[in-house]
Design an enzyme around this catalytic site. Sequence first.
Site, PDB file in Angstrom:
ATOM      1  N   ARG A 155      -5.399 -31.061   3.786  1.00 57.99           N
ATOM      2  CA  ARG A 155      -4.004 -30.658   4.014  1.00 57.99           C
ATOM      3  C   ARG A 155      -3.234 -30.801   2.714  1.00 57.99           C
ATOM      4  O   ARG A 155      -2.450 -29.950   2.314  1.00 57.99           O
ATOM      5  CB  ARG A 155      -3.357 -31.493   5.135  1.00 57.99           C
ATOM      6  CG  ARG A 155      -1.844 -31.249   5.214  1.00 57.99           C
ATOM      7  CD  ARG A 155      -1.168 -31.698   6.521  1.00 57.99           C
ATOM      8  NE  ARG A 155      -1.760 -32.837   7.161  1.00 57.99           N
ATOM      9  CZ  ARG A 155      -1.615 -34.120   6.767  1.00 57.99           C
ATOM     10  NH1 ARG A 155      -0.878 -34.417   5.705  1.00 57.99           N
ATOM     11  NH2 ARG A 155      -2.203 -35.087   7.421  1.00 57.99           N
TER      12      ARG A 155
ATOM     13  N   TYR B 239      13.119  -8.929   7.630  1.00 55.76           N
ATOM     14  CA  TYR B 239      12.020  -8.911   8.593  1.00 55.76           C
ATOM     15  C   TYR B 239      12.498  -9.598   9.895  1.00 55.76           C
ATOM     16  O   TYR B 239      13.142 -10.649   9.849  1.00 55.76           O
ATOM     17  CB  TYR B 239      10.835  -9.668   7.982  1.00 55.76           C
ATOM     18  CG  TYR B 239       9.663  -9.796   8.897  1.00 55.76           C
ATOM     19  CD1 TYR B 239       8.883  -8.693   9.211  1.00 55.76           C
ATOM     20  CD2 TYR B 239       9.332 -11.018   9.465  1.00 55.76           C
ATOM     21  CE1 TYR B 239       7.801  -8.816  10.063  1.00 55.76           C
ATOM     22  CE2 TYR B 239       8.249 -11.143  10.314  1.00 55.76           C
ATOM     23  CZ  TYR B 239       7.498 -10.031  10.615  1.00 55.76           C
ATOM     24  OH  TYR B 239       6.435 -10.146  11.458  1.00 55.76           O
TER      25      TYR B 239
ATOM     26  N   ASP C 252      11.940 -12.516  -0.887  1.00 57.33           N
ATOM     27  CA  ASP C 252      10.759 -12.105  -0.131  1.00 57.33           C
ATOM     28  C   ASP C 252      10.219 -10.857  -0.829  1.00 57.33           C
ATOM     29  O   ASP C 252      10.827  -9.792  -0.777  1.00 57.33           O
ATOM     30  CB  ASP C 252      11.144 -11.817   1.331  1.00 57.33           C
ATOM     31  CG  ASP C 252       9.928 -11.435   2.192  1.00 57.33           C
ATOM     32  OD1 ASP C 252       8.936 -10.929   1.638  1.00 57.33           O
ATOM     33  OD2 ASP C 252      10.006 -11.618   3.423  1.00 57.33           O
TER      34      ASP C 252
ATOM     35  N   LYS D  79       0.049  -8.812   4.260  1.00 61.61           N
ATOM     36  CA  LYS D  79       0.297  -7.402   3.982  1.00 61.61           C
ATOM     37  C   LYS D  79      -0.480  -6.967   2.730  1.00 61.61           C
ATOM     38  O   LYS D  79      -1.682  -7.078   2.724  1.00 61.61           O
ATOM     39  CB  LYS D  79       1.811  -7.173   3.863  1.00 61.61           C
ATOM     40  CG  LYS D  79       2.637  -7.903   4.957  1.00 61.61           C
ATOM     41  CD  LYS D  79       2.397  -7.405   6.367  1.00 61.61           C
ATOM     42  CE  LYS D  79       2.937  -8.331   7.453  1.00 61.61           C
ATOM     43  NZ  LYS D  79       4.356  -8.651   7.352  1.00 61.61           N
TER      44      LYS D  79
HETATM   45  C1  PLP Z   1       5.229  -9.668   7.951  1.00 59.00           C
HETATM   46  C2  PLP Z   1       6.379 -10.136   7.161  1.00 59.00           C
HETATM   47  C3  PLP Z   1       6.801 -11.476   7.203  1.00 59.00           C
HETATM   48  C4  PLP Z   1       6.133 -12.501   8.094  1.00 59.00           C
HETATM   49  O1  PLP Z   1       4.822 -12.761   7.682  1.00 59.00           O
HETATM   50  P1  PLP Z   1       3.615 -13.158   8.678  1.00 59.00           P
HETATM   51  O2  PLP Z   1       2.448 -13.237   7.752  1.00 59.00           O
HETATM   52  O3  PLP Z   1       3.498 -12.092   9.710  1.00 59.00           O
HETATM   53  O4  PLP Z   1       3.976 -14.474   9.284  1.00 59.00           O
HETATM   54  C5  PLP Z   1       7.847 -11.842   6.375  1.00 59.00           C
HETATM   55  N1  PLP Z   1       8.482 -10.947   5.584  1.00 59.00           N
HETATM   56  C6  PLP Z   1       8.113  -9.657   5.538  1.00 59.00           C
HETATM   57  C7  PLP Z   1       8.843  -8.716   4.647  1.00 59.00           C
HETATM   58  C8  PLP Z   1       7.063  -9.208   6.319  1.00 59.00           C
HETATM   59  O5  PLP Z   1       6.721  -7.908   6.275  1.00 59.00           O
END
Ligand code: PLP
Length: 378
Positions: free
Chosen positions: A46, A98, A170, A195
Site C-alpha cells: 500500500r 466529468y 484534469d 482512458k
Molecule cells: C472517466 C473520467 C474520470 C473518472 O475516472 P475513472 O477512471 O472512471 O474513475 C474523471 N475525469 C474525466 C475527464 C473522465 O473522463
Amino acid sequence: MRRKTKLIHGGISGDPNTGAVSVPIYQVSTYKQESVGKHSGFEYSRTGNPTRHALEELIKDLEGGQAGFAFGSGMAAITAVMMLFNSGDHVIMTDDVYGGSYRVMTKVLNRFGIESTFIDTSDLTTIQAAIKPNTKAIYIETPTNPLLKITDIAGAAKIAKEHQLLTIVDNTFSTPYWQTPIELGADIVLHSATKYIGGHSDVVAGLVVVNSEELATDLHFVQNSTGGVLGPQDSWLLMRGIKTLGIRMEETENNTRAIVQFLESHPAVSKIYYPGLETHPNHDLAKKQAKGFGGMVSFDVGSEANADVLLEKIKYFTLAESLGAVESLISVPARMTHASIPQERRAELGITDGLVRISVGLEDVEDLIEDLKQALEK
Ligand SMILES: *Cc1c(COP(=O)(O)O)cnc(C)c1O
C-alpha cells in the site's frame, strides 16, 4: 528527450537485476526487512510497490512534475487530491466537469465540509469573481466533457497564484502527449488513466502528478492512509499502454480531423463541438496550450429520437461509457455519463437530449466515415 522517446525511456525502464526489458509485475504485498525498519525501499505494497513505483516515476516524467501517484481509478485519484483540503475549504470547479467529479463533490465530499462552486472556467473573470475567503483551489477540466470547452490554464494558474490557491487540472482528454499543465503553472495534474493512457479498455486507474515536494509528501500521506492504490498488474498494463501513447494520439488526431470534416458537411448535424474547428470559440487558445486537439467530438442531431436512430444503425462505434480507447465509442451524455447531473442543470449547460459524443478510435477512418454516413441517413 523528445516526447515519443520519453514515453519509452522515461521513468524506470526494465529490471536491473535480470536485464528484463519490461518492468516486472511485482505481485507482492510485503517485503523482508534485514532488521527492524531496515529495508530496500519497500515495506508494504500500500505504501509502495516496485511496479506501481515505476509507473509513478513515468507519469511524473511525462507531466514534468516532482512526484507521481497511481490510484485504483480516476475517481480515487480525484478523491485523494480533495483529501488534501480540510472541512470548511472551498474549491472552484469547471461547470461541465466529468459527471462523477460533480457527484463526488456534491454528494460525498460536501458531507465532510468541502465546499464547491461550479462555474464556467473558460471565462477568467468568472473565476476571479468566484474566489471566496475560504477558497483553496481552482479545479479545471480542459477540454471539457462533453462540450469541449477550453480553459486558459496559464491564465487560471496566474489568478490562483495571486490568491495563494492551488491549480488542479484534469488532463484526461489531452494526456501529457498533447498538454502539460505543470509547464503552464498548474500545481497538480490528474488523470483517469482508464482512458487514453491505458488506451485499450482493459484497466480502470487514476494518476496524479504534483509539482512540489510539499504536495508530494502530503499526497503520499493521503494515498498511504486512505489506501486507494493501483495494483501491480494494472500498473504494468498502464506502462504498456503508455509506450504507444504517442502513435495512438497522432493517429487519433488524423482520424478525428477527417470525421469532423465529414460531420461539418452533413445536414443532419446541427452543431459540432471540437476545439480543432476554427469556429470553436477557444480554438486559438486550444492551439496555444496544447499540441493536439484530441479525439473527442460531440455533435447535436436535434432530438433524443434522432440520437436513438443513429445508435441503432451504427456498427463500428460501440455504445458505451468511457473514451480514449483503440475502439471507437459513442454515447449520449444526457442519458449516460452525465445522467447523474440533474436535468435542469444539464439544460443550463447545453447537454441536450440530441447531443451525441464520440471517442474516435484507431479503426480505418474510411470505415468510420462510411458507418456514420449510413447511420445518419434519414
Ligand atoms: C472517466 C473520467 C474520470 C473518472 O475516472 P475513472 O477512471 O472512471 O474513475 C474523471 N475525469 C474525466 C475527464 C473522465 O473522463
